[in-house]
Write a protein that holds these residues in place. Sequence first.
Motif, mmCIF file in Angstrom:
data_model
loop_
_atom_site.group_PDB
_atom_site.id
_atom_site.type_symbol
_atom_site.label_atom_id
_atom_site.label_comp_id
_atom_site.label_asym_id
_atom_site.label_seq_id
_atom_site.Cartn_x
_atom_site.Cartn_y
_atom_site.Cartn_z
ATOM 1 N N MET A 151 37.113 96.221 -65.738
ATOM 2 C CA MET A 151 37.958 96.057 -64.605
ATOM 3 C C MET A 151 38.697 94.834 -64.300
ATOM 4 O O MET A 151 40.321 94.721 -64.160
ATOM 5 C CB MET A 151 37.870 97.305 -63.278
ATOM 6 N N LYS A 152 38.032 93.885 -63.722
ATOM 7 C CA LYS A 152 39.143 92.599 -63.566
ATOM 8 C C LYS A 152 39.770 91.940 -65.280
ATOM 9 O O LYS A 152 40.469 91.393 -65.222
ATOM 10 C CB LYS A 152 38.034 91.264 -63.364
ATOM 11 N N HIS A 153 39.139 92.504 -66.675
ATOM 12 C CA HIS A 153 40.198 92.505 -67.157
ATOM 13 C C HIS A 153 41.131 93.309 -67.435
ATOM 14 O O HIS A 153 42.155 92.644 -68.003
ATOM 15 C CB HIS A 153 39.113 92.325 -68.815
ATOM 16 N N VAL A 154 41.432 94.253 -67.135
ATOM 17 C CA VAL A 154 42.385 95.160 -67.893
ATOM 18 C C VAL A 154 42.955 94.720 -66.268
ATOM 19 O O VAL A 154 44.750 94.979 -67.050
ATOM 20 C CB VAL A 154 41.600 96.297 -66.718
ATOM 21 N N LYS A 155 42.818 94.719 -65.123
ATOM 22 C CA LYS A 155 44.289 93.903 -63.871
ATOM 23 C C LYS A 155 44.485 92.329 -64.524
ATOM 24 O O LYS A 155 45.771 92.348 -64.390
ATOM 25 C CB LYS A 155 43.249 94.261 -62.910
ATOM 26 N N LYS A 156 43.865 92.263 -64.922
ATOM 27 C CA LYS A 156 44.664 90.278 -65.611
ATOM 28 C C LYS A 156 45.268 90.783 -66.981
ATOM 29 O O LYS A 156 46.603 90.370 -66.952
ATOM 30 C CB LYS A 156 43.336 89.970 -65.873
ATOM 31 N N LEU A 157 45.474 91.935 -67.890
ATOM 32 C CA LEU A 157 46.235 92.661 -69.073
ATOM 33 C C LEU A 157 47.421 92.787 -68.666
ATOM 34 O O LEU A 157 48.561 92.353 -68.850
ATOM 35 C CB LEU A 157 45.192 93.044 -69.281
ATOM 36 N N VAL A 158 47.212 93.925 -67.762
ATOM 37 C CA VAL A 158 48.127 93.853 -67.263
ATOM 38 C C VAL A 158 49.838 93.531 -65.800
ATOM 39 O O VAL A 158 50.567 93.783 -66.146
ATOM 40 C CB VAL A 158 47.590 95.489 -66.216
ATOM 41 N N THR A 159 48.379 92.540 -65.697
ATOM 42 C CA THR A 159 49.538 91.615 -64.823
ATOM 43 C C THR A 159 50.472 90.496 -66.058
ATOM 44 O O THR A 159 51.779 90.076 -65.947
ATOM 45 C CB THR A 159 48.670 90.493 -63.640
ATOM 46 N N ILE A 160 49.256 89.961 -66.509
ATOM 47 C CA ILE A 160 49.827 89.592 -67.411
ATOM 48 C C ILE A 160 51.245 90.275 -69.021
ATOM 49 O O ILE A 160 51.626 89.396 -68.618
ATOM 50 C CB ILE A 160 48.677 88.638 -68.323
ATOM 51 N N ILE A 185 54.561 90.542 -66.813
ATOM 52 C CA ILE A 185 54.772 89.015 -66.475
ATOM 53 C C ILE A 185 55.978 88.616 -67.673
ATOM 54 O O ILE A 185 56.568 88.451 -67.570
ATOM 55 C CB ILE A 185 53.994 88.082 -66.217
ATOM 56 N N ILE A 186 55.044 89.340 -68.867
ATOM 57 C CA ILE A 186 55.863 89.451 -70.269
ATOM 58 C C ILE A 186 57.314 89.527 -70.271
ATOM 59 O O ILE A 186 58.227 88.975 -71.065
ATOM 60 C CB ILE A 186 54.861 88.751 -71.547
ATOM 61 N N VAL A 187 56.364 91.092 -69.753
ATOM 62 C CA VAL A 187 58.588 91.714 -70.107
ATOM 63 C C VAL A 187 58.997 91.804 -68.755
ATOM 64 O O VAL A 187 60.567 91.537 -69.642
ATOM 65 C CB VAL A 187 57.488 94.141 -69.090
ATOM 66 N N LEU A 188 58.551 90.955 -67.722
ATOM 67 C CA LEU A 188 59.670 90.520 -66.931
ATOM 68 C C LEU A 188 60.407 89.653 -67.885
ATOM 69 O O LEU A 188 61.857 89.499 -67.547
ATOM 70 C CB LEU A 188 58.664 90.188 -65.767
ATOM 71 N N CYS A 189 59.885 88.203 -67.629
ATOM 72 C CA CYS A 189 60.484 86.955 -68.875
ATOM 73 C C CYS A 189 61.452 87.837 -69.872
ATOM 74 O O CYS A 189 62.481 86.760 -70.045
ATOM 75 C CB CYS A 189 59.190 86.148 -69.342
ATOM 76 N N VAL A 190 61.101 88.119 -70.336
ATOM 77 C CA VAL A 190 61.568 89.192 -71.603
ATOM 78 C C VAL A 190 62.571 89.469 -71.445
ATOM 79 O O VAL A 190 64.182 88.879 -71.690
ATOM 80 C CB VAL A 190 60.652 89.809 -72.302
ATOM 81 N N LEU A 191 62.997 90.453 -70.056
ATOM 82 C CA LEU A 191 64.059 91.166 -69.848
ATOM 83 C C LEU A 191 64.608 89.786 -69.103
ATOM 84 O O LEU A 191 66.380 89.856 -69.539
ATOM 85 C CB LEU A 191 63.343 92.211 -68.530
ATOM 86 N N VAL A 192 64.880 89.323 -68.415
ATOM 87 C CA VAL A 192 65.506 88.424 -67.622
ATOM 88 C C VAL A 192 66.632 86.903 -69.067
ATOM 89 O O VAL A 192 67.183 86.894 -68.618
ATOM 90 C CB VAL A 192 64.985 87.246 -66.699
ATOM 91 N N TYR A 193 65.443 86.858 -69.922
ATOM 92 C CA TYR A 193 66.027 85.898 -70.667
ATOM 93 C C TYR A 193 67.206 86.906 -71.362
ATOM 94 O O TYR A 193 68.181 86.478 -71.739
ATOM 95 C CB TYR A 193 65.068 85.571 -71.715
ATOM 96 N N TYR A 194 66.917 88.318 -71.483
ATOM 97 C CA TYR A 194 67.492 89.180 -72.364
ATOM 98 C C TYR A 194 69.573 89.204 -72.050
ATOM 99 O O TYR A 194 69.525 88.805 -72.345
ATOM 100 C CB TYR A 194 67.302 90.616 -72.825
ATOM 101 N N ARG A 195 68.638 89.183 -70.401
ATOM 102 C CA ARG A 195 69.850 89.015 -69.444
ATOM 103 C C ARG A 195 70.940 88.412 -69.661
ATOM 104 O O ARG A 195 71.808 88.202 -69.646
ATOM 105 C CB ARG A 195 70.016 90.129 -68.075
ATOM 106 N N TYR A 196 70.293 87.286 -69.310
ATOM 107 C CA TYR A 196 71.145 85.650 -69.754
ATOM 108 C C TYR A 196 71.504 85.276 -70.579
ATOM 109 O O TYR A 196 72.506 84.544 -70.734
ATOM 110 C CB TYR A 196 70.239 84.212 -67.786
ATOM 111 N N ALA A 197 70.215 85.962 -71.431
ATOM 112 C CA ALA A 197 71.337 85.126 -73.543
ATOM 113 C C ALA A 197 72.002 85.884 -73.596
ATOM 114 O O ALA A 197 73.131 85.278 -74.282
ATOM 115 C CB ALA A 197 69.764 85.209 -73.995
#
Length: 196
Positions: free
Chosen positions: A3-12, A15-27
């Motif tokens: 369960m810890k690994h699943v939570k960690k994977l979901v969190t990561i 974060i990656i999706v959020l970073c991609v969205l922010v980058y796409y918006r500003y780029a």
Amino acid sequence: LCMKHVKKLVTITLIIVLCVLVYYRYANKDRSGSDSDGTQDNTPEIEKVLNKNLDQYYPKTPLELVKFFTRIQKCYYNENPSDEEIEQLGALARQLFDEELLEENPEEEYYKSLKEEIEQYKKDDKTIDKVAFDKSSDVVYATVEDRKTATLNCVYYMRQGDRITTYEQTFIARKDEEGLWKIYGWKAYEPTELEK
């Protein structure tokens, strides 16, 4: 442990999706020419310039003054203004002129010569490619006959077919009685053709 690994994977992943969205918006923000609400701004430049309310939003500095004047010039030479639009743009430009410059350029003569100059630019297939300005810190301020003046330089990159020629120009502005910067005059120097 699993369960810890699943939570960690979901969190990561989040974060990656959020970073991609922010980058796409500003780029894509600068490239798209979009307004802040995400809609494309297709307003013609002439309309944008003519909609400028100088009573409310008059340029505050000599640099802003000259930048707005060159935007008007780009509308003259780079767009295809009608005679009515040329007169409206000319009237806007005249609001930026010092009283002495206005006296030297009576309204009727000014519009006549402006229309002839625009016509000549069209015949020569000549446009303003860009204008490079001095930085604000390079503007030279002085007081002449109890009037505050400012001098700044810019370079016009003029395109004619495949050729680009640069014209250096020095603008002089001075404050009027209401404390507004007005264009007092300008001096153009010999053109230089850029190497291909």
